[in-house]
Design an enzyme around this catalytic site. Sequence first.
Site, PDB file in Angstrom:
ATOM      1  CB  SER A  51      51.621 -24.108   7.813  1.00  0.00           C
ATOM      2  OG  SER A  51      50.811 -25.241   7.627  1.00  0.00           O
ATOM      3  CD  GLU A  96      51.553 -26.053   4.372  1.00  0.00           C
ATOM      4  OE1 GLU A  96      50.610 -26.150   5.179  1.00  0.00           O
ATOM      5  OE2 GLU A  96      51.415 -25.623   3.212  1.00  0.00           O
ATOM      6  CG  ASN A 126      43.630 -22.712   4.159  1.00  0.00           C
ATOM      7  OD1 ASN A 126      44.837 -22.651   4.004  1.00  0.00           O
ATOM      8  ND2 ASN A 126      42.948 -21.749   4.765  1.00  0.00           N
ATOM      9  CE1 TYR A 162      49.254 -26.833  12.012  1.00  0.00           C
ATOM     10  CE2 TYR A 162      50.857 -25.224  11.258  1.00  0.00           C
ATOM     11  CZ  TYR A 162      49.718 -25.963  11.041  1.00  0.00           C
ATOM     12  OH  TYR A 162      49.048 -25.841   9.865  1.00  0.00           O
ATOM     13  CD  GLU A 172      45.658 -18.681   3.457  1.00  0.00           C
ATOM     14  OE1 GLU A 172      46.118 -19.503   2.647  1.00  0.00           O
ATOM     15  OE2 GLU A 172      46.317 -18.205   4.394  1.00  0.00           O
ATOM     16  CG  ASP A 184      42.164 -19.234   7.162  1.00  0.00           C
ATOM     17  OD1 ASP A 184      41.320 -19.957   7.743  1.00  0.00           O
ATOM     18  OD2 ASP A 184      43.311 -19.611   6.883  1.00  0.00           O
ATOM     19  NE  ARG A 218      41.383 -22.936   8.273  1.00  0.00           N
ATOM     20  CZ  ARG A 218      42.661 -23.300   8.264  1.00  0.00           C
ATOM     21  NH1 ARG A 218      43.004 -24.546   8.537  1.00  0.00           N
ATOM     22  NH2 ARG A 218      43.591 -22.414   7.979  1.00  0.00           N
ATOM     23  N   GLY A 246      44.616 -28.487   7.852  1.00  0.00           N
ATOM     24  CA  GLY A 246      45.106 -29.426   8.846  1.00  0.00           C
ATOM     25  C   GLY A 246      43.990 -30.309   9.376  1.00  0.00           C
TER      26      GLY A 246
END
Length: 317
Positions: free
Chosen positions: A157, A25, A279, A223, A277, A264, A262, A283
């Site tokens: 990612s 990443e 994070n 992205y 998951e 998800d 974060r 990002g």
Amino acid sequence: MAKQLSTEQLKQQKIAVLFGGDSAEREVSLKSGAAITNGLIKAGYNVTGIDTKGFNLAELTQQGIDRVFIALHGRGGEDGCIQGALEYLNVPYTGSGVLGSALSMDKVRSKQIFKAMDLPTADFCVVTPEDFDQQTSVNVLAKLGNKVMVKPAKEGSSIGMAIATNVAELDTALKNAFAFDKQILVEAWLSGKEFTVAVLGDEVLPPIQMETPHEFYDYQAKYQSNSTIYHCPCFLDDDRRAELKALALRAFQATGAQGWGRVDLMQDADGNFNLLEVNTVPGMTETSLVPKAAKVAGYSFENLVERIIQLSLIEEG
């Protein structure tokens, strides 16, 4: 006795933003690091940006760095390694500690924790190269249904992820995923809407609903695509939004995450929320998900990175 530094005291410190590195990443991390560095400078902080690829961390103390903002995504930066090294150097840093980082990064362990705590998450199997044979895909599909999501356990990612709808596709997806990890998570397919919820200290930010023409929210959708649509506030009524935020916070705390991050989630065909998951270093470009949610909550990008610094591990005094 621990004490929290004031904003003015923090602004007198020398802060390093660590980014880049050599994980899969790296490119995303370079962009996050540049945005965070610029944001902190605009907020009045004394900041040095450091690409950790080939960098000797011992130089942090030689350079007189007082505190670190971790902007390293993926292996080495999000899995507890850099956190442990900084603790050894006695340098305070942003985000989760060693254990919270390691558990959150490992999708398999996270899922096991969610299950143990009776938090909703899709059914799954774990496959390793050692137990992969001609019957593996047959058995996995028999257990999870005829459509599954394949994920390397410790990548982010959406790297190495793939959808499989038959034995041949699952065989191929698993072989490709083994290039990224020795443990592969295979999840039952979730056909509902996808959401992400940012956590900032004790505050849960407004959930975001992602909408993409891609079959799932993959690397390109995250992205490279301009066709992904982000709805914030999301299209949920107040009760369901509160349910989503509460579930995200429980998951964040369950893996030992702290500071900021974060979570998800996706809905199944019946509209039930399922955890994907956590994070711990998501990002942080100015158009990333956490800044989008923060903006709706009233934070500018500069306010956001400043708040994350304020939430970094406290000084001992």
